[in-house]
Design a protein around this motif. Structure first.
Motif, PDB file in Angstrom:
ATOM      1  N   VAL A  96       0.794  -1.110  -0.111  1.00 29.80           N
ATOM      2  CA  VAL A  96       0.145  -0.014   0.163  1.00 29.80           C
ATOM      3  C   VAL A  96       0.776   1.409  -0.055  1.00 29.80           C
ATOM      4  CG1 VAL A  96      -1.650   1.418   1.272  1.00 29.80           C
ATOM      5  CG2 VAL A  96      -2.087  -1.081   0.889  1.00 29.80           C
ATOM      6  N   ALA A  97       1.911   1.375   0.874  1.00 26.93           N
ATOM      7  CA  ALA A  97       2.606   2.610   0.992  1.00 26.93           C
ATOM      8  C   ALA A  97       3.274   3.119  -0.265  1.00 26.93           C
ATOM      9  CB  ALA A  97       3.660   2.696   2.195  1.00 26.93           C
ATOM     10  N   VAL A  98       3.938   1.833  -0.590  1.00 28.85           N
ATOM     11  CA  VAL A  98       4.930   2.114  -1.957  1.00 28.85           C
ATOM     12  C   VAL A  98       3.971   2.770  -3.261  1.00 28.85           C
ATOM     13  CG1 VAL A  98       4.879  -0.103  -2.689  1.00 28.85           C
ATOM     14  CG2 VAL A  98       6.724   1.402  -3.571  1.00 28.85           C
ATOM     15  N   THR A  99       2.850   2.054  -3.278  1.00 30.84           N
ATOM     16  CA  THR A  99       2.007   2.326  -4.079  1.00 30.84           C
ATOM     17  C   THR A  99       1.585   3.761  -4.051  1.00 30.84           C
ATOM     18  OG1 THR A  99       1.202  -0.009  -4.201  1.00 30.84           O
ATOM     19  CG2 THR A  99      -0.015   1.485  -5.746  1.00 30.84           C
ATOM     20  N   ASN A 100       1.006   4.009  -2.951  1.00 30.60           N
ATOM     21  CA  ASN A 100       0.544   5.419  -2.762  1.00 30.60           C
ATOM     22  C   ASN A 100       1.649   6.368  -3.110  1.00 30.60           C
ATOM     23  OD1 ASN A 100      -2.138   4.894  -1.798  1.00 30.60           O
ATOM     24  ND2 ASN A 100      -1.389   4.964   0.434  1.00 30.60           N
ATOM     25  N   GLU A 101       2.778   6.185  -2.606  1.00 31.81           N
ATOM     26  CA  GLU A 101       3.957   7.081  -2.888  1.00 31.81           C
ATOM     27  C   GLU A 101       4.288   7.214  -4.501  1.00 31.81           C
ATOM     28  OE1 GLU A 101       8.501   7.954  -1.635  1.00 31.81           O
ATOM     29  OE2 GLU A 101       7.519   5.923  -0.787  1.00 31.81           O
ATOM     30  N   THR A 102       4.343   6.165  -5.172  1.00 31.15           N
ATOM     31  CA  THR A 102       4.587   6.236  -6.649  1.00 31.15           C
ATOM     32  C   THR A 102       3.401   6.878  -7.196  1.00 31.15           C
ATOM     33  OG1 THR A 102       5.629   4.052  -6.323  1.00 31.15           O
ATOM     34  CG2 THR A 102       4.991   4.627  -8.575  1.00 31.15           C
ATOM     35  N   PHE A 103       2.230   6.711  -7.047  1.00 27.93           N
ATOM     36  CA  PHE A 103       1.196   7.476  -7.738  1.00 27.93           C
ATOM     37  C   PHE A 103       0.675   8.843  -7.254  1.00 27.93           C
ATOM     38  CE2 PHE A 103       0.849   3.099  -9.136  1.00 27.93           C
ATOM     39  CZ  PHE A 103       0.898   3.100 -10.338  1.00 27.93           C
ATOM     40  N   THR A 104       1.335   9.243  -6.361  1.00 22.48           N
ATOM     41  CA  THR A 104       1.091  10.713  -5.770  1.00 22.48           C
ATOM     42  C   THR A 104       1.935  11.612  -6.658  1.00 22.48           C
ATOM     43  OG1 THR A 104       0.403   9.807  -3.769  1.00 22.48           O
ATOM     44  CG2 THR A 104       1.013  12.089  -3.778  1.00 22.48           C
ATOM     45  N   PRO A 105       1.507  12.715  -7.158  1.00 31.94           N
ATOM     46  CA  PRO A 105       2.329  13.767  -7.796  1.00 31.94           C
ATOM     47  C   PRO A 105       3.309  14.447  -6.895  1.00 31.94           C
ATOM     48  CG  PRO A 105      -0.057  14.165  -8.122  1.00 31.94           C
ATOM     49  CD  PRO A 105      -0.076  12.887  -7.183  1.00 31.94           C
ATOM     50  N   SER A 106       4.443  14.770  -7.191  1.00 31.67           N
ATOM     51  CA  SER A 106       5.598  14.969  -6.226  1.00 31.67           C
ATOM     52  C   SER A 106       5.248  16.548  -6.021  1.00 31.67           C
ATOM     53  CB  SER A 106       6.847  15.070  -6.981  1.00 31.67           C
ATOM     54  OG  SER A 106       6.820  15.896  -7.900  1.00 31.67           O
ATOM     55  N   GLU A 107       5.791  17.123  -4.955  1.00 33.73           N
ATOM     56  CA  GLU A 107       5.601  18.593  -4.575  1.00 33.73           C
ATOM     57  C   GLU A 107       5.735  19.378  -5.682  1.00 33.73           C
ATOM     58  OE1 GLU A 107       6.799  21.934  -1.181  1.00 33.73           O
ATOM     59  OE2 GLU A 107       7.400  19.665  -0.926  1.00 33.73           O
ATOM     60  N   GLU A 108       6.708  19.103  -6.334  1.00 35.34           N
ATOM     61  CA  GLU A 108       7.107  20.030  -7.477  1.00 35.34           C
ATOM     62  C   GLU A 108       6.235  20.014  -8.576  1.00 35.34           C
ATOM     63  OE1 GLU A 108       9.143  17.609  -6.111  1.00 35.34           O
ATOM     64  OE2 GLU A 108      10.791  18.840  -5.182  1.00 35.34           O
ATOM     65  N   GLU A 109       5.704  18.916  -8.878  1.00 33.17           N
ATOM     66  CA  GLU A 109       4.433  18.808  -9.867  1.00 33.17           C
ATOM     67  C   GLU A 109       3.305  19.459  -9.618  1.00 33.17           C
ATOM     68  OE1 GLU A 109       5.157  14.507 -12.081  1.00 33.17           O
ATOM     69  OE2 GLU A 109       4.451  14.276  -9.890  1.00 33.17           O
ATOM     70  N   VAL A 110       3.110  19.554  -8.214  1.00 31.77           N
ATOM     71  CA  VAL A 110       1.747  20.072  -8.006  1.00 31.77           C
ATOM     72  C   VAL A 110       1.859  21.673  -7.865  1.00 31.77           C
ATOM     73  CG1 VAL A 110       0.337  20.746  -5.723  1.00 31.77           C
ATOM     74  CG2 VAL A 110       1.155  18.257  -6.255  1.00 31.77           C
ATOM     75  N   VAL A 111       3.432  22.089  -7.473  1.00 35.26           N
ATOM     76  CA  VAL A 111       3.459  23.569  -7.555  1.00 35.26           C
ATOM     77  C   VAL A 111       3.561  23.909  -9.124  1.00 35.26           C
ATOM     78  CG1 VAL A 111       5.004  25.234  -7.134  1.00 35.26           C
ATOM     79  CG2 VAL A 111       4.662  23.617  -5.330  1.00 35.26           C
ATOM     80  N   TRP A 112       4.421  23.256  -9.841  1.00 34.22           N
ATOM     81  CA  TRP A 112       4.158  23.585 -11.372  1.00 34.22           C
ATOM     82  C   TRP A 112       2.759  23.643 -11.824  1.00 34.22           C
ATOM     83  CZ3 TRP A 112       3.030  21.072 -15.784  1.00 34.22           C
ATOM     84  CH2 TRP A 112       3.495  21.451 -17.160  1.00 34.22           C
ATOM     85  N   SER A 113       2.094  22.670 -11.702  1.00 40.57           N
ATOM     86  CA  SER A 113       0.580  22.425 -12.185  1.00 40.57           C
ATOM     87  C   SER A 113      -0.282  23.727 -11.799  1.00 40.57           C
ATOM     88  CB  SER A 113       0.130  21.222 -11.781  1.00 40.57           C
ATOM     89  OG  SER A 113       0.786  20.047 -12.385  1.00 40.57           O
ATOM     90  N   LYS A 114       0.092  23.958 -10.245  1.00 41.13           N
ATOM     91  CA  LYS A 114      -1.026  24.943  -9.885  1.00 41.13           C
ATOM     92  C   LYS A 114      -0.475  26.380 -10.434  1.00 41.13           C
ATOM     93  CE  LYS A 114      -2.435  23.032  -5.644  1.00 41.13           C
ATOM     94  NZ  LYS A 114      -2.150  23.104  -4.104  1.00 41.13           N
ATOM     95  N   ARG A 115       0.706  26.582 -10.814  1.00 42.40           N
ATOM     96  CA  ARG A 115       1.336  27.706 -11.522  1.00 42.40           C
ATOM     97  C   ARG A 115       0.801  27.938 -12.903  1.00 42.40           C
ATOM     98  NH1 ARG A 115       5.726  29.255 -14.526  1.00 42.40           N
ATOM     99  NH2 ARG A 115       6.521  27.205 -14.487  1.00 42.40           N
ATOM    100  N   VAL A 116       0.953  27.013 -13.641  1.00 40.56           N
ATOM    101  CA  VAL A 116       0.380  26.922 -15.012  1.00 40.56           C
ATOM    102  C   VAL A 116      -0.986  27.025 -15.014  1.00 40.56           C
ATOM    103  CG1 VAL A 116       0.058  25.521 -17.066  1.00 40.56           C
ATOM    104  CG2 VAL A 116       2.210  25.369 -15.789  1.00 40.56           C
ATOM    105  N   ILE A 117      -1.975  26.664 -14.190  1.00 43.28           N
ATOM    106  CA  ILE A 117      -3.365  26.736 -14.161  1.00 43.28           C
ATOM    107  C   ILE A 117      -3.374  28.325 -14.021  1.00 43.28           C
ATOM    108  CG2 ILE A 117      -5.476  26.209 -12.744  1.00 43.28           C
ATOM    109  CD1 ILE A 117      -4.807  23.594 -12.562  1.00 43.28           C
ATOM    110  N   SER A 118      -2.824  28.816 -13.026  1.00 38.39           N
ATOM    111  CA  SER A 118      -3.014  30.235 -12.613  1.00 38.39           C
ATOM    112  C   SER A 118      -2.564  30.937 -13.933  1.00 38.39           C
ATOM    113  CB  SER A 118      -2.092  30.483 -11.459  1.00 38.39           C
ATOM    114  OG  SER A 118      -1.969  32.068 -11.294  1.00 38.39           O
ATOM    115  N   GLU A 119      -1.491  30.803 -14.588  1.00 39.21           N
ATOM    116  CA  GLU A 119      -1.266  31.253 -15.675  1.00 39.21           C
ATOM    117  C   GLU A 119      -2.076  31.378 -16.868  1.00 39.21           C
ATOM    118  OE1 GLU A 119       1.339  33.341 -16.612  1.00 39.21           O
ATOM    119  OE2 GLU A 119       1.529  33.222 -14.219  1.00 39.21           O
ATOM    120  N   PHE A 120      -3.027  30.113 -17.019  1.00 40.39           N
ATOM    121  CA  PHE A 120      -4.054  30.165 -17.860  1.00 40.39           C
ATOM    122  C   PHE A 120      -5.172  30.957 -17.479  1.00 40.39           C
ATOM    123  CE2 PHE A 120      -2.567  25.838 -19.362  1.00 40.39           C
ATOM    124  CZ  PHE A 120      -2.612  25.960 -20.798  1.00 40.39           C
ATOM    125  N   GLU A 121      -5.503  30.994 -16.319  1.00 42.74           N
ATOM    126  CA  GLU A 121      -6.592  31.744 -15.760  1.00 42.74           C
ATOM    127  C   GLU A 121      -6.171  33.348 -16.300  1.00 42.74           C
ATOM    128  OE1 GLU A 121      -6.978  30.516 -11.761  1.00 42.74           O
ATOM    129  OE2 GLU A 121      -8.437  28.665 -12.270  1.00 42.74           O
TER     130      GLU A 121
END
Length: 322
Positions: free
Chosen positions: A228-253
């Motif tokens: 369970v733990a390794v699967t959750n970790e693997t399929f969870t977006p990294s902090e960098e991916e989350v920050v980048w994605s939120k920034r891009v969405i903000s830029e789109f808006e």
């Protein structure tokens, strides 16, 4: 219906109350209570009541029930018995045709109506695990509006085709790729990958998770708490991916407001759906992180006595070849 992520689907035998109780606290996004392979024929009807009692428990995860296959004598009784407001979803194994899927969807809809439940509220996740099902997977992917994602069952699939299920799983690449393609073709969520039966091969399991993530899967079915733990970790977006994605969405808006476009080299428009998915997932993960979770050694099996884990796992913990 409970909102949930789809990284981990942990099987637990529906007739083993202690393992069900522990599975509900292991941090899996979804726990699948099994009525199929993990339950002896003589106990199937009695297990339905046990599962209904467990569905009433408070929990921090979604609970699905794997019913018996459509062509068995138990499928109708399973579904009829477990459809309540406490059920989040049904896992339908060994699905082989769109007609069978329509039939189950029709039954669920009528039971929801009869029992004053939200129509379409109970999820239905088919497992494709035979040659017949694989041959019709694109038709299946477009059949029922209730179906949100497909799941791959590697055990029965390799047996049906007479394949050797190797540790590297290279032989599964074609069918896994077809799952991703069919899911996109049917406007479904990314699929859920098969269980991994070599429970002591931790490095190989991690590689399997990483491989299917790159292929386009969003999670895996699990047969042991250690996964369970390794699967959750693997399929969870990294902090960098989350920050980048939120920034891009903000830029789109911002660009929409200012009637401007974002530079092509920074992000291309087709990526917007993936970015939104990461943002939604990160918000959900933030909520889940607030739920206290302590993984203790006592959750690991063997349970009573000194049974070898390889021997007890697939029968007693809940794996049935899917």
């Amino acid at each position: 219906m409970r909102k949930h992520a789809n990284r981990t689907y942990l099987f637990a035998p529906g007739n083993h109350e202690r393992r069900v109780d522990k599975a509900l606290g292991l941090g899996s996004d979804v726990v699948i209570l099994d009525l199929e392979d993990a339950v002896a024929i003589s106990e199937k009807e009695k297990t339905r009541q046990v599962i209904n009692e467990r569905l009433q428990q408070k929990r921090n995860c979604a609970v699905f029930v794997r019913v018996n296959a459509y062509d068995t004598d138990f499928c109708f009784g399973d579904i009829y018995s477990i459809v309540t407001e406490n059920l989040d979803g049904i896992v339908l194994p060994k699905l082989e045709s769109p007609a069978d899927l329509k039939s189950v969807d029709w039954l669920l809809g009528n039971l929801e109506k009869e029992r004053d439940l939200p129509i379409g509220g109970i999820e239905l996740m088919p497992i494709i695990e035979t040659a017949k099902g694989a041959a019709l997977i694109r038709d299946i992917a477009t059949t029922s509006s209730r179906v949100r994602r497909l799941a791959f069952g590697g055990g029965d699939y390799t047996r049906d085709l007479g394949m050797e299920w190797s540790l590297s799983e290279e032989e599964l690449l074609p069918i896994r790729s077809e799952f991703v393609l069919a899911s996109r073709f049917g406007d479904l969520e990314p699929p859920i990958d098969t269980v991994f039966i070599h429970i002591k091969e931790h490095n190989a399991y991690l590689k399997s998770c990483q491989s299917v993530l790159k292929l386009g899967f969003q999670g895996k079915m699990c047969i042991h708490p250690d996964q369970v733990a390794v699967t959750n970790e693997t399929f969870t977006p990294s902090e960098e991916e989350v920050v980048w994605s939120k920034r891009v969405i903000s830029e789109f808006e911002r660009a929409e407001r200012n009637r401007k476009t974002i530079h092509e080299e920074e992000v291309k428009q087709p990526q917007e759906e993936n970015i939104l998915y990461v943002q939604v997932f990160s918000n959900f993960a933030l909520h889940m992180s607030k739920c206290e979770f302590h993984y203790r050694q006592e959750f690991c099996f063997p349970a009573e006595g000194e049974e070898d884990v390889d021997k007890v796992d697939r029968v007693n913990w809940g794996w049935g070849g899917g």
